[in-house]
Design an enzyme around this catalytic site. Structure first.
Site, PDB file in Angstrom:
ATOM      1  N   LEU A  40       0.818  -1.215   0.000  1.00  9.19           N
ATOM      2  CA  LEU A  40       0.000   0.000   0.000  1.00  9.19           C
ATOM      3  C   LEU A  40       0.849   1.261   0.000  1.00  9.19           C
ATOM      4  O   LEU A  40       0.442   2.296  -0.528  1.00  9.19           O
ATOM      5  CB  LEU A  40      -0.929   0.008   1.222  1.00  9.19           C
ATOM      6  CG  LEU A  40      -1.986  -1.097   1.291  1.00  9.19           C
ATOM      7  CD1 LEU A  40      -2.793  -0.971   2.575  1.00  9.19           C
ATOM      8  CD2 LEU A  40      -2.899  -1.054   0.076  1.00  9.19           C
ATOM      9  N   GLY A  43       7.943   4.089   3.218  1.00  8.81           N
ATOM     10  CA  GLY A  43       8.679   5.282   3.588  1.00  8.81           C
ATOM     11  C   GLY A  43      10.036   4.919   4.138  1.00  8.81           C
ATOM     12  O   GLY A  43      10.518   3.785   3.989  1.00  8.81           O
ATOM     13  N   GLY A  44      10.675   5.867   4.828  1.00 11.37           N
ATOM     14  CA  GLY A  44      12.024   5.640   5.320  1.00 11.37           C
ATOM     15  C   GLY A  44      12.106   4.638   6.450  1.00 11.37           C
ATOM     16  O   GLY A  44      13.153   4.023   6.671  1.00 11.37           O
ATOM     17  N   PHE A  45      10.998   4.442   7.201  1.00  8.50           N
ATOM     18  CA  PHE A  45      11.036   3.559   8.359  1.00  8.50           C
ATOM     19  C   PHE A  45      10.366   2.210   8.108  1.00  8.50           C
ATOM     20  O   PHE A  45      10.516   1.291   8.909  1.00  8.50           O
ATOM     21  CB  PHE A  45      10.366   4.223   9.564  1.00  8.50           C
ATOM     22  CG  PHE A  45      11.119   5.418  10.058  1.00  8.50           C
ATOM     23  CD1 PHE A  45      12.412   5.299  10.514  1.00  8.50           C
ATOM     24  CD2 PHE A  45      10.529   6.674  10.076  1.00  8.50           C
ATOM     25  CE1 PHE A  45      13.115   6.404  10.981  1.00  8.50           C
ATOM     26  CE2 PHE A  45      11.222   7.772  10.547  1.00  8.50           C
ATOM     27  CZ  PHE A  45      12.523   7.646  10.996  1.00  8.50           C
ATOM     28  N   LYS A  80       1.510  -2.699   9.209  1.00  9.61           N
ATOM     29  CA  LYS A  80       2.553  -1.685   9.159  1.00  9.61           C
ATOM     30  C   LYS A  80       3.847  -2.339   9.641  1.00  9.61           C
ATOM     31  O   LYS A  80       3.941  -2.801  10.781  1.00  9.61           O
ATOM     32  CB  LYS A  80       2.188  -0.512  10.060  1.00  9.61           C
ATOM     33  CG  LYS A  80       3.157   0.660   9.984  1.00  9.61           C
ATOM     34  CD  LYS A  80       2.871   1.543   8.797  1.00  9.61           C
ATOM     35  CE  LYS A  80       3.732   2.802   8.829  1.00  9.61           C
ATOM     36  NZ  LYS A  80       3.409   3.711   7.725  1.00  9.61           N
ATOM     37  N   ASP A 172       0.645  11.951  11.674  1.00 11.08           N
ATOM     38  CA  ASP A 172       0.559  11.813  10.211  1.00 11.08           C
ATOM     39  C   ASP A 172      -0.871  12.021   9.724  1.00 11.08           C
ATOM     40  O   ASP A 172      -1.386  11.264   8.910  1.00 11.08           O
ATOM     41  CB  ASP A 172       1.077  10.447   9.772  1.00 11.08           C
ATOM     42  CG  ASP A 172       1.457  10.417   8.280  1.00 11.08           C
ATOM     43  OD1 ASP A 172       1.612  11.515   7.694  1.00 11.08           O
ATOM     44  OD2 ASP A 172       1.587   9.327   7.707  1.00 11.08           O
TER      45      ASP A 172
END
Length: 703
Positions: A40, A43-45, A80, A172
């Site tokens: 989906l 990102g960086g993490f 996540k 966010d």
């Protein structure tokens, strides 16, 4: 398809039936429970996946409150994943997960099904919220109206009150992380209909705040990680110092994006060091609500709301004002104007009926026509600023659009003429000011007009010349032999045979375009002719002057003959405005199958419609608009909408047929020039801050 959990796997995509990655051998089933179906986002993490909970692992009593959206017995969920290399930044993962699990008890927050740690990283398994996010909604249907945004904000403020009560910051918040169900009441979200949310039962709203992967427990850790979405993250959050006010900032920018359709990056002017979001609002908001939004997005923490409870309190006060303010205004107007009821009955009472008032429209254009400054909901037009151009070309004081809708021209105080591509707003060419050599003008541009063929362009300048340009070949064709007087306005008949120029000496000159020689001169005005207008069928010519008169001319044997003179001072006196000068500013002729022939006359403060009838008794002028600020420009579209600009930054749009104000477009500085496209669906404005704006009527698309 199945995705590999290994963050460094070079080929993470696998067949749906596979249980182990065909590239690196990693198990494709997380903890024996969950299988990743599609990516989906990332990102960086970490990454976010759509996954399924395998049927044999489902437990009773864990059904989703928004619907399982399952395929057969497979329940969808969202996972996540935080990379293993980033887990050092997270301490107390299990404790934070437990708090997120508690958050999931709120009906507008996805449930947390599991929190998993292994050698591949940390995983949050959350409920899948089916539906369309608000970023997708804006892209699909356009900007939201004030009632929609109010309802949405009220609902989400309650969600944030719940989140912050657990000492958790979301970090966010953005349109893409707010989801609603199409089957709920929220399906009407957007311009199509008003959103109706019952705030007492938030589960009925259908709105879900998702993606708590970036959330932080304030007491457990200082939330110093730099995380969030570009454009929506507060300044302090971008420096790793997120606070509760950071969520308020992001929520405020989300509302501004819904109202304008513009990304936050474009809503802030670095040159002016301030938000310019109200430039993009087609219909002004209730002032207190606008103040709430502005305070939510203050870049300074000292000026921004510190707590979401403060937002809730001010929002509630704003809602009360929103419901009562128009009625209070109109009741005050009614009490102060004796002839109010009689006037309203003649002009229409749709606005008053909307607020439960009987016949309450001002009889005179006094008090800035308070009632008419309320945009009628029944006839409102929704204009969106498509382009905001600030190309460092100086002050623009003349505009013209090509009949084919592909170009527009602007003329500046420096004497240059610029050609623009209308759909994209791109500058295509400049006919530069003449300096010792060259073909350009030597002084400011005063008027522009395209030929019906959309190729020839005519420009007038304070240097006393008229020029004919080839806009396609980018070349000068001719300079007309004027007597040196400044031309103030230009018109061309529908057949493209005659060019008509209005001059500062009070004369109007008719030119034959074939020979570029004058064929007639009209010398009835005593001083500067401010503007001229032609009826669409070409049988009538109108002019207005600083001598205090407007004149109507009829063509007889190809030469206009004067048929009527209107005293502007008498018009002001008729409507109780003897204290203003009555200087002529602009004039137009409205004539179509839907609109009876009439003059639109604009003085320095007053705009009236003047019916053109064979019976003098029926030629009774009607006040359209009175402005306490000086009127600077006016333009009429082919579909009967008149745009009026003033020096106080406000441009109002009026429906000539109904007399209703249909839109108000706010600018940073006073209006200098206005032009409609031929179809009337695009409007160009030039303002005193050297900005050109291109507005689009989105109402047409929705009809």
């Amino acid at each position: 398809m199945a995705y590999c959990l290994n963050p460094i796997c070079p080929q993470p995509q696998n067949p749906a039936a596979a249980n182990f990655c065909q590239t690196c051998g990693t198990s494709l089933i997380l903890e024996g429970h969950y299988k990743l179906k599609s990516l989906l986002g990332q990102g960086g993490f970490g990454k976010t996946y759509l996954a399924i909970e395998l049927p044999e692992q489902q437990t009773s009593g864990s059904e989703s409150k928004v619907g399982s959206a399952s395929a057969g017995n497979e329940r969808l969920c969202v996972i996540k994943q935080f990379y293993a290399r980033a887990t050092s930044r997270v301490s107390g993962f299990k404790t934070e997960a437990e708090r997120l699990r508690k958050l999931g008890e709120h009906p507008q927050i996805p449930k947390l099904f599991a929190a998993i740690e292994n050698e591949l990283g940390q995983f949050l398994v959350q409920e899948y919220a089916p539906g369309e996010n608000l970023q997708q909604r804006v892209a699909a249907v356009g900007t939201f109206r004030e009632p929609d945004v109010r309802s949405l904000l009220s609902s989400l403020v309650k969600v944030l009150q719940y989140v912050h009560s657990f000492q958790i910051i979301h970090r966010d918040i953005k349109p893409a992380n707010i989801v609603y169900q199409a089957s709920s009441q929220a399906a009407s979200l957007g311009n199509s209909q008003s959103l109706s949310i019952d705030h007492r039962t938030p589960s009925q709203s259908g709105l879900m705040l998702v993606d708590f992967g970036a959330a932080k427990w304030v007491r457990h850790t200082a939330a110093k990680t730099v995380i969030g979405s570009a454009g929506y993250a507060a300044p302090e959050q971008s420096m790793g110092q997120a606070t509760y006010a950071s969520d308020i900032y992001s929520l405020g920018l989300t509302c501004l994006h819904l109202l304008t359709g513009v990304h936050p990056f474009s809503l802030y002017s670095a040159a002016e060091d301030k938000w310019v979001w109200q430039d993009y609002i087609t219909t002004p908001l209730e002032p207190h609500f606008a103040q709430v939004l502005s305070r939510m997005v203050c870049r300074s923490l000292q000026e921004r709301y510190a707590t979401i409870d403060e937002v809730a309190q001010d929002l509630q006060s704003s809602q009360r004002l929103y419901q009562t303010f128009p009625k209070q205004l109109l009741e005050q107007a009614k009490a102060s104007m004796p002839g109010l009821t009689k006037r309203l009955k003649r002009e229409g009472s749709a606005v008053m009926e909307r607020f439960g008032l009987s016949d309450a429209r001002p009889s005179l254009p006094a008090s800035a026509r308070l009632a008419n400054r309320l945009v009628s909901s029944d006839s409102a037009q929704h204009w969106h600023r498509r382009h905001r151009l600030a190309p460092d070309i100086g002050l623009t004081q003349a505009l013209a659009t090509s009949p084919d809708g592909q170009q527009f021209a602007s003329g500046g105080a420096d004497g240059a003429v610029h050609l623009w591509h209308l759909p994209s707003g791109e500058l295509q060419h400049t006919f530069a000011k003449r300096r010792l050599i060259g073909n350009g003008h030597t002084d400011g541009i005063t008027a522009l007009r395209f030929h019906p063929d959309s190729r020839a362009l005519y420009s007038a300048s304070a240097d006393g010349t008229l020029k004919e340009w080839d806009s396609a070949a980018r070349s000068l064709l001719n300079t007309l032999p004027t007597a040196g007087w400044t031309t103030t306005d230009l018109q061309i008949d529908a057949h493209g045979r005659s060019l008509i120029s209005a001059n500062s000496d009070g004369q109007i000159v008719i030119w034959d375009i074939g020979t570029l020689l004058p064929v007639a001169q009209l010398a009835q005005h005593q001083s500067r002719v401010s503007a001229i207008a032609l009826a669409p069928e070409g049988t009538l010519l109108a002019s207005i002057s600083t001598d205090g008169s407007a004149k109507l001319w009829k063509w007889e044997q190809q030469v206009p003959k004067l048929s009527k003179t209107i005293s502007l001072a008498q018009l002001h006196k008729r409507f109780g405005k003897e204290t203003t000068a009555g200087v002529g500013v602009a004039i137009a002729i409205a004539s179509s199958s839907n609109i009876p022939p009439q003059l639109i006359i604009a003085t320095d403060h007053l705009v009236v419609t003047y019916p053109l009838s064979t019976s003098p008794q029926r030629e009774q002028p009607v006040s359209l608009y009175y402005s306490p600020h000086t009127i600077t420009a006016m333009a009429l579209s082919r579909n009967g909408t008149v745009a009026i600009g003033t020096e106080d930054r406000l441009l109002t749009l009026w429906d000539i047929e109904t007399g209703d104000c249909v839109a108000q477009l706010a600018h940073d500085w006073g209006i200098k020039a206005i032009a409609f496209s031929k179809d009337g669906n695009t409007l160009i404005t030039a303002t005193a801050d050297e900005v050109i704006s291109i507005w689009e009527n989105q109402s047409i698309e929705k009809q």
